[in-house]
Motif scaffolding. Sequence first.
Motif, PDB file in Angstrom:
ATOM      1  N   ALA A 179       0.846  -1.195   0.000  1.00 47.57           N
ATOM      2  CA  ALA A 179       0.000   0.000   0.000  1.00 47.57           C
ATOM      3  C   ALA A 179       0.879   1.241   0.000  1.00 47.57           C
ATOM      4  O   ALA A 179       1.900   1.287   0.696  1.00 47.57           O
ATOM      5  CB  ALA A 179      -0.924   0.021   1.212  1.00 47.57           C
ATOM      6  N   PHE A 180       0.481   2.251  -0.780  1.00 43.40           N
ATOM      7  CA  PHE A 180       1.228   3.495  -0.889  1.00 43.40           C
ATOM      8  C   PHE A 180       0.255   4.669  -0.765  1.00 43.40           C
ATOM      9  O   PHE A 180      -0.659   4.807  -1.578  1.00 43.40           O
ATOM     10  CB  PHE A 180       1.953   3.580  -2.231  1.00 43.40           C
ATOM     11  N   LEU A 181       0.455   5.476   0.245  1.00 45.90           N
ATOM     12  CA  LEU A 181      -0.361   6.673   0.443  1.00 45.90           C
ATOM     13  C   LEU A 181       0.533   7.901   0.297  1.00 45.90           C
ATOM     14  O   LEU A 181       1.532   8.028   1.014  1.00 45.90           O
ATOM     15  CB  LEU A 181      -0.998   6.658   1.830  1.00 45.90           C
ATOM     16  N   VAL A 182       0.193   8.780  -0.632  1.00 44.51           N
ATOM     17  CA  VAL A 182       0.974   9.994  -0.874  1.00 44.51           C
ATOM     18  C   VAL A 182       0.055  11.201  -0.732  1.00 44.51           C
ATOM     19  O   VAL A 182      -1.082  11.191  -1.218  1.00 44.51           O
ATOM     20  CB  VAL A 182       1.607   9.975  -2.281  1.00 44.51           C
ATOM     21  N   VAL A 183       0.539  12.223  -0.048  1.00 43.44           N
ATOM     22  CA  VAL A 183      -0.249  13.434   0.175  1.00 43.44           C
ATOM     23  C   VAL A 183       0.587  14.661  -0.211  1.00 43.44           C
ATOM     24  O   VAL A 183       1.738  14.792   0.225  1.00 43.44           O
ATOM     25  CB  VAL A 183      -0.681  13.564   1.650  1.00 43.44           C
ATOM     26  N   ASP A 184       0.004  15.513  -1.018  1.00 46.86           N
ATOM     27  CA  ASP A 184       0.599  16.825  -1.244  1.00 46.86           C
ATOM     28  C   ASP A 184       0.204  17.666  -0.030  1.00 46.86           C
ATOM     29  O   ASP A 184      -0.930  18.140   0.071  1.00 46.86           O
ATOM     30  CB  ASP A 184       0.061  17.449  -2.534  1.00 46.86           C
ATOM     31  N   TYR A 185       1.133  17.826   0.900  1.00 47.93           N
ATOM     32  CA  TYR A 185       0.776  18.435   2.179  1.00 47.93           C
ATOM     33  C   TYR A 185       0.393  19.905   2.055  1.00 47.93           C
ATOM     34  O   TYR A 185      -0.065  20.524   3.026  1.00 47.93           O
ATOM     35  CB  TYR A 185       1.893  18.231   3.208  1.00 47.93           C
ATOM     36  N   GLY A 186       0.493  20.455   0.852  1.00 47.01           N
ATOM     37  CA  GLY A 186       0.021  21.806   0.614  1.00 47.01           C
ATOM     38  C   GLY A 186      -1.483  21.928   0.668  1.00 47.01           C
ATOM     39  O   GLY A 186      -2.018  23.053   0.657  1.00 47.01           O
ATOM     40  N   ILE A 187      -2.210  20.814   0.752  1.00 47.93           N
ATOM     41  CA  ILE A 187      -3.667  20.889   0.885  1.00 47.93           C
ATOM     42  C   ILE A 187      -4.071  21.360   2.280  1.00 47.93           C
ATOM     43  O   ILE A 187      -5.221  21.728   2.505  1.00 47.93           O
ATOM     44  CB  ILE A 187      -4.356  19.539   0.571  1.00 47.93           C
ATOM     45  N   PHE A 188      -3.119  21.354   3.230  1.00 44.43           N
ATOM     46  CA  PHE A 188      -3.428  21.744   4.598  1.00 44.43           C
ATOM     47  C   PHE A 188      -3.064  23.201   4.910  1.00 44.43           C
ATOM     48  O   PHE A 188      -3.727  23.855   5.704  1.00 44.43           O
ATOM     49  CB  PHE A 188      -2.694  20.822   5.583  1.00 44.43           C
ATOM     50  N   ASP A 189      -1.991  23.678   4.297  1.00 43.82           N
ATOM     51  CA  ASP A 189      -1.502  25.032   4.578  1.00 43.82           C
ATOM     52  C   ASP A 189      -0.414  25.326   3.553  1.00 43.82           C
ATOM     53  O   ASP A 189      -0.084  24.468   2.715  1.00 43.82           O
ATOM     54  CB  ASP A 189      -0.946  25.107   6.008  1.00 43.82           C
ATOM     55  N   ASP A 190       0.167  26.500   3.607  1.00 44.25           N
ATOM     56  CA  ASP A 190       1.277  26.835   2.734  1.00 44.25           C
ATOM     57  C   ASP A 190       2.399  25.816   2.923  1.00 44.25           C
ATOM     58  O   ASP A 190       2.836  25.555   4.059  1.00 44.25           O
ATOM     59  CB  ASP A 190       1.782  28.239   3.058  1.00 44.25           C
ATOM     60  N   LYS A 191       2.876  25.216   1.829  1.00 51.10           N
ATOM     61  CA  LYS A 191       3.857  24.132   1.932  1.00 51.10           C
ATOM     62  C   LYS A 191       5.147  24.598   2.603  1.00 51.10           C
ATOM     63  O   LYS A 191       5.720  23.884   3.437  1.00 51.10           O
ATOM     64  CB  LYS A 191       4.173  23.542   0.550  1.00 51.10           C
ATOM     65  N   ALA A 192       5.612  25.784   2.239  1.00 54.87           N
ATOM     66  CA  ALA A 192       6.851  26.283   2.824  1.00 54.87           C
ATOM     67  C   ALA A 192       6.706  26.465   4.333  1.00 54.87           C
ATOM     68  O   ALA A 192       7.637  26.171   5.104  1.00 54.87           O
ATOM     69  CB  ALA A 192       7.250  27.597   2.162  1.00 54.87           C
ATOM     70  N   ALA A 193       5.523  26.916   4.760  1.00 51.04           N
ATOM     71  CA  ALA A 193       5.292  27.120   6.188  1.00 51.04           C
ATOM     72  C   ALA A 193       5.269  25.789   6.940  1.00 51.04           C
ATOM     73  O   ALA A 193       5.833  25.665   8.038  1.00 51.04           O
ATOM     74  CB  ALA A 193       3.978  27.874   6.406  1.00 51.04           C
ATOM     75  N   ILE A 194       4.613  24.778   6.355  1.00 58.79           N
ATOM     76  CA  ILE A 194       4.568  23.450   6.981  1.00 58.79           C
ATOM     77  C   ILE A 194       5.965  22.869   7.086  1.00 58.79           C
ATOM     78  O   ILE A 194       6.379  22.365   8.147  1.00 58.79           O
ATOM     79  CB  ILE A 194       3.648  22.507   6.184  1.00 58.79           C
ATOM     80  N   ARG A 195       6.702  22.948   6.003  1.00 56.11           N
ATOM     81  CA  ARG A 195       8.060  22.384   5.994  1.00 56.11           C
ATOM     82  C   ARG A 195       8.940  23.093   7.021  1.00 56.11           C
ATOM     83  O   ARG A 195       9.734  22.446   7.725  1.00 56.11           O
ATOM     84  CB  ARG A 195       8.647  22.494   4.587  1.00 56.11           C
ATOM     85  N   LYS A 196       8.810  24.399   7.130  1.00 52.28           N
ATOM     86  CA  LYS A 196       9.605  25.143   8.101  1.00 52.28           C
ATOM     87  C   LYS A 196       9.237  24.761   9.523  1.00 52.28           C
ATOM     88  O   LYS A 196      10.111  24.580  10.384  1.00 52.28           O
ATOM     89  CB  LYS A 196       9.418  26.647   7.894  1.00 52.28           C
ATOM     90  N   ARG A 197       7.921  24.612   9.805  1.00 54.73           N
ATOM     91  CA  ARG A 197       7.489  24.214  11.155  1.00 54.73           C
ATOM     92  C   ARG A 197       8.049  22.851  11.525  1.00 54.73           C
ATOM     93  O   ARG A 197       8.532  22.641  12.638  1.00 54.73           O
ATOM     94  CB  ARG A 197       5.960  24.190  11.239  1.00 54.73           C
ATOM     95  N   PHE A 198       7.965  21.918  10.581  1.00 58.99           N
ATOM     96  CA  PHE A 198       8.458  20.562  10.860  1.00 58.99           C
ATOM     97  C   PHE A 198       9.971  20.567  11.033  1.00 58.99           C
ATOM     98  O   PHE A 198      10.498  19.928  11.949  1.00 58.99           O
ATOM     99  CB  PHE A 198       8.041  19.624   9.731  1.00 58.99           C
TER     100      PHE A 198
END
Length: 360
Positions: A274-293
Amino acid sequence: MAKIFDYPKTKELCEKIFMSFGYEKPEAEQTTDILLKSDLYGIESHGLQRMIRYFNDLKAGGIDVHAKPEILRETPVSATIDAHRMMGQLAGHYGMKLAIEKAKKSGIGFVTIKNSNHYGIAGYYAKMAIDEDLFAISMTNSAKNMVPTYGKRPMLGTNPIAIGMPADPTPFLFDAATTVVARGKIEVKDKKGLPLPHGWAVDGNGNECTDPAVVLKAILDGTGGIMPLGGTDETSGYKGYGYGILVELFTGVFAGGNTSNLNRSGIPIETSHAFLVVDYGIFDDKAAIRKRFSTFLQQLRDTPKADGHDRIYIHGEKEFESEDDKKKNGFPVQDRTIDELIMICNDRGIDYGPYFGYLL
């Protein structure tokens, strides 16, 4: 004992072995890349020492060289695939690529595969999505290896879960079996002539066993196996048992394939992925999510260290550092694995001299 193998030469040899069975060069290259990524990451259990498994499966017909993936059911965000006993690495690569394509178009891609084979390290496929700036989960069941909590017969697979997420300066890549260890680690202990640590496995009578040969035979006989992650119930083994069930749900159950208790230890195995892939930009600005993480991961690294330790690792760091080192300096291969490779080369009519003459 172990000897050091040169990566480029070993890569060339593995590709020749796969092509000797009828694979085209791109297919041989893809399979080899996934196989040897394990050795580069320092995961000896799933690397070159597994070549004997693929050789035996190819010779016996458990792996169909000519099989092609068939999409049985598809939506914009999902697909169910019948691999028709393809090489697991090729089926897995196809499935993850499709999940990535769907995530890029629709935000989410969820692909399940049945009737496949052992696909190598789960983390390889999660890293494919990381490289596309996407979040991913990769899972597979296997032949039955895990003994359920309070049981003494294997019913679930080692059922690894890999999770990948882009971050700076190093991606997060978690990859772990839902058993105490993967079966391959028991195979490596057997090749090294070393006992198993306590809490790893049980014999055919359900009793704890530290002899790797006895445990491997019990797994083949379907009478013993590996403990769930966490070990016994008193040390939270029921959690690993539960995680193993979740993997069975996402793989064999969703795909309409076998659950691990129906996967024979013989040939074919008929595993499901099984392979689940998510474009995490659907939750918030991608750059902001990546920076928080990335900030959170750095805070983990910077937290006070326990006595005797000077570093806290983030999942994936050891593997990426190992890859850089082993590409330059080679990786260890056990003597018994070398003997297996010699046998394979003799069977396939491949002159191993040019490849084994470089042992360091």
